[in-house]
Motif scaffolding. Structure first.
Motif, PDB file in Angstrom:
ATOM      1  N   LEU A 114       7.893  18.189   3.355  1.00  0.00           N
ATOM      2  CA  LEU A 114       8.387  16.908   4.048  1.00  0.00           C
ATOM      3  C   LEU A 114       9.911  16.982   4.047  1.00  0.00           C
ATOM      4  CD1 LEU A 114       5.880  14.065   2.615  1.00  0.00           C
ATOM      5  CD2 LEU A 114       5.707  15.541   4.640  1.00  0.00           C
ATOM      6  N   GLU A 115      10.420  15.950   4.934  1.00  0.00           N
ATOM      7  CA  GLU A 115      11.848  15.798   4.867  1.00  0.00           C
ATOM      8  C   GLU A 115      12.123  15.207   3.470  1.00  0.00           C
ATOM      9  OE1 GLU A 115      14.240  16.262   6.840  1.00  0.00           O
ATOM     10  OE2 GLU A 115      13.255  16.822   9.017  1.00  0.00           O
ATOM     11  N   ALA A 116      13.127  15.724   2.892  1.00  0.00           N
ATOM     12  CA  ALA A 116      13.454  15.778   1.325  1.00  0.00           C
ATOM     13  C   ALA A 116      13.592  14.267   0.940  1.00  0.00           C
ATOM     14  CB  ALA A 116      14.693  16.477   0.867  1.00  0.00           C
ATOM     15  N   GLU A 117      14.423  13.627   1.752  1.00  0.00           N
ATOM     16  CA  GLU A 117      14.518  12.236   1.608  1.00  0.00           C
ATOM     17  C   GLU A 117      13.492  11.288   1.499  1.00  0.00           C
ATOM     18  OE1 GLU A 117      18.171  13.940   4.105  1.00  0.00           O
ATOM     19  OE2 GLU A 117      15.891  14.036   4.062  1.00  0.00           O
ATOM     20  N   PHE A 118      12.575  11.822   2.335  1.00  0.00           N
ATOM     21  CA  PHE A 118      11.203  11.111   2.297  1.00  0.00           C
ATOM     22  C   PHE A 118      10.223  11.376   1.388  1.00  0.00           C
ATOM     23  CE2 PHE A 118      13.549  10.470   6.086  1.00  0.00           C
ATOM     24  CZ  PHE A 118      13.531   9.064   6.219  1.00  0.00           C
ATOM     25  N   GLU A 119      10.202  12.674   0.755  1.00  0.00           N
ATOM     26  CA  GLU A 119       9.273  13.307  -0.182  1.00  0.00           C
ATOM     27  C   GLU A 119       8.654  12.580  -1.111  1.00  0.00           C
ATOM     28  OE1 GLU A 119       8.406  17.823  -0.713  1.00  0.00           O
ATOM     29  OE2 GLU A 119       9.789  17.015  -2.129  1.00  0.00           O
ATOM     30  N   ASP A 120       9.453  12.006  -1.984  1.00  0.00           N
ATOM     31  CA  ASP A 120       8.902  11.125  -3.210  1.00  0.00           C
ATOM     32  C   ASP A 120       8.469  10.048  -2.627  1.00  0.00           C
ATOM     33  OD1 ASP A 120       9.920  13.106  -4.835  1.00  0.00           O
ATOM     34  OD2 ASP A 120      11.540  11.903  -5.806  1.00  0.00           O
ATOM     35  N   ILE A 121       9.054   9.229  -1.639  1.00  0.00           N
ATOM     36  CA  ILE A 121       8.352   8.086  -1.029  1.00  0.00           C
ATOM     37  C   ILE A 121       6.897   8.155  -0.865  1.00  0.00           C
ATOM     38  CG2 ILE A 121       8.712   6.100   0.436  1.00  0.00           C
ATOM     39  CD1 ILE A 121      11.824   6.562   0.185  1.00  0.00           C
ATOM     40  N   LYS A 122       6.865   9.190   0.046  1.00  0.00           N
ATOM     41  CA  LYS A 122       5.706   9.451   0.587  1.00  0.00           C
ATOM     42  C   LYS A 122       4.564   9.842  -0.357  1.00  0.00           C
ATOM     43  CE  LYS A 122       4.896   8.645   4.423  1.00  0.00           C
ATOM     44  NZ  LYS A 122       4.758   7.140   4.934  1.00  0.00           N
ATOM     45  N   TYR A 123       4.741  10.706  -1.509  1.00  0.00           N
ATOM     46  CA  TYR A 123       4.067  11.098  -2.294  1.00  0.00           C
ATOM     47  C   TYR A 123       3.409   9.906  -3.222  1.00  0.00           C
ATOM     48  CZ  TYR A 123       3.791  16.377  -2.216  1.00  0.00           C
ATOM     49  OH  TYR A 123       3.834  17.567  -1.929  1.00  0.00           O
ATOM     50  N   GLU A 124       4.520   9.089  -3.432  1.00  0.00           N
ATOM     51  CA  GLU A 124       4.063   7.930  -4.095  1.00  0.00           C
ATOM     52  C   GLU A 124       3.017   7.062  -3.305  1.00  0.00           C
ATOM     53  OE1 GLU A 124       6.180   4.168  -6.888  1.00  0.00           O
ATOM     54  OE2 GLU A 124       7.240   5.997  -6.128  1.00  0.00           O
ATOM     55  N   GLU A 125       3.435   6.854  -1.914  1.00  0.00           N
ATOM     56  CA  GLU A 125       2.577   6.001  -1.351  1.00  0.00           C
ATOM     57  C   GLU A 125       0.990   6.782  -1.234  1.00  0.00           C
ATOM     58  OE1 GLU A 125       2.016   5.008   3.470  1.00  0.00           O
ATOM     59  OE2 GLU A 125       3.868   5.723   2.793  1.00  0.00           O
ATOM     60  N   LEU A 126       1.028   7.833  -1.124  1.00  0.00           N
ATOM     61  CA  LEU A 126      -0.296   8.834  -1.071  1.00  0.00           C
ATOM     62  C   LEU A 126      -1.259   8.554  -2.419  1.00  0.00           C
ATOM     63  CD1 LEU A 126      -2.389  10.648   0.279  1.00  0.00           C
ATOM     64  CD2 LEU A 126      -0.780  12.554  -0.587  1.00  0.00           C
ATOM     65  N   LEU A 127      -0.221   8.507  -3.586  1.00  0.00           N
ATOM     66  CA  LEU A 127      -1.093   8.443  -4.781  1.00  0.00           C
ATOM     67  C   LEU A 127      -1.708   6.920  -4.906  1.00  0.00           C
ATOM     68  CD1 LEU A 127       1.152  10.068  -7.545  1.00  0.00           C
ATOM     69  CD2 LEU A 127      -1.132  10.669  -6.839  1.00  0.00           C
ATOM     70  N   ILE A 128      -0.930   5.855  -4.333  1.00  0.00           N
ATOM     71  CA  ILE A 128      -1.448   4.597  -4.384  1.00  0.00           C
ATOM     72  C   ILE A 128      -2.695   4.440  -3.623  1.00  0.00           C
ATOM     73  CG2 ILE A 128      -0.938   2.331  -3.678  1.00  0.00           C
ATOM     74  CD1 ILE A 128       2.062   2.787  -4.429  1.00  0.00           C
ATOM     75  N   ILE A 129      -2.651   5.123  -2.496  1.00  0.00           N
ATOM     76  CA  ILE A 129      -3.579   5.146  -1.328  1.00  0.00           C
ATOM     77  C   ILE A 129      -4.945   5.537  -2.342  1.00  0.00           C
ATOM     78  CG2 ILE A 129      -4.515   5.769   0.700  1.00  0.00           C
ATOM     79  CD1 ILE A 129      -1.782   5.458   1.778  1.00  0.00           C
ATOM     80  N   LEU A 130      -4.816   6.833  -2.749  1.00  0.00           N
ATOM     81  CA  LEU A 130      -5.921   7.712  -3.407  1.00  0.00           C
ATOM     82  C   LEU A 130      -6.450   6.858  -4.609  1.00  0.00           C
ATOM     83  CD1 LEU A 130      -4.331  11.370  -3.698  1.00  0.00           C
ATOM     84  CD2 LEU A 130      -6.212  10.301  -2.247  1.00  0.00           C
ATOM     85  N   LEU A 131      -5.989   6.353  -5.492  1.00  0.00           N
ATOM     86  CA  LEU A 131      -6.129   5.357  -6.566  1.00  0.00           C
ATOM     87  C   LEU A 131      -7.037   4.086  -6.113  1.00  0.00           C
ATOM     88  CD1 LEU A 131      -3.238   5.841  -8.874  1.00  0.00           C
ATOM     89  CD2 LEU A 131      -5.586   6.917  -9.229  1.00  0.00           C
TER      90      LEU A 131
END
Length: 251
Positions: A114-131
């Protein structure tokens, strides 16, 4: 083409197009377009595309341990460390996770980027959804234990067809490389590399001779990288090529 891999980190895969079949030594699973799955870390897997390579498009998120540690600390998550038997865990499609996949399209650069500036944000969002969707995934995502020392003989007899390097077999049995080689020699009486080749060839002979399998249908399943390599090793061990054995059986 059948491929094999040692999975060092937890991975989420979304199949955007096409289909893929996975095998972990216990279970075969097919993931088709629109489906999600999580591959557990420190597992051996085989996977094969269903259809042509050009028709397959995955979206992959690889969760490194340092990122997961930081997320766990930030959100004060408690994991029970219950084990999931199969290497692949199917994740049900839902409006929430489907909307997330749509949301990454402006930042998407490739299967794992992903675009580097958004990578951590989107990964964190994905983890929240999965959990939120599957809370028991905390036991998979936040289990930071290293593989413990296990029964080496039982593990190798079960997994000898996986074509991964000796270092990875050592890791999966909870040993250093030197301890793995030492223990292996004590149990099997020869080096891991030599034992693996002999074990795979013996299984190949059985499948061709007794089960009437075709050599080109089994060599990849047994951990050989090419048909020519398989044929040379087979002839050296048994005095005839696998094709000759198959022909003799059919004559």
């Amino acid at each position: 083409m059948l491929k094999e891999q040692f999975v060092p980190d937890t991975v989420l895969m979304y199949v955007a197009r096409g289909a893929i079949q996975t095998y972990d030594g216990n279970q075969r699973t097919i993931f088709r377009a629109g489906e999600y799955g999580i591959a557990q870390k420190n597992r051996l897997v085989k996977y094969e595309l269903v259809g042509s390579e050009t028709s397959f498009e995955p979206v992959i998120f690889c969760f490194g341990e340092s990122f997961l540690q930081a997320f766990k600390n930030k959100h004060q998550i408690e994991a029970q460390q219950n084990a999931f038997r199969d290497a692949f865990i199917r994740i049900s499609s839902s409006p929430l996770i489907n909307s997330f996949m749509d949301s990454i399209k402006p930042y998407y650069k490739g299967a794992m980027e992903l675009e580097a500036e958004f990578e951590d944000i989107k990964y964190e969002e994905l983890l929240i959804i999965l959990l939120k969707e599957k809370p028991e995934l905390a036991d998979v995502l936040f289990d930071f234990r290293k593989p413990g020392k296990i029964d080496l003989e039982k593990f190798m007899v079960k997994n000898f067809t996986f074509n991964v390097n000796i270092d990875q077999f050592a890791t999966l049995t909870g040993r250093s490389l030197s301890a793995f080689k030492r223990d292996f020699k004590e149990i099997f009486g020869e080096s891991p590399s030599r034992w693996l080749v002999k074990k795979r060839l013996a299984e190949a002979y059985f499948l061709i001779d007794k089960k009437r399998r075709k050599p080109n249908d089994i060599y990849l399943d047994l951990g050989f990288e090419s048909l020519s390599h398989f044929s040379v090793a087979f002839k050296k061990q048994f005095g005839q090529t696998p094709t000759q054995l198959a022909t003799d059986n059919n004559s």
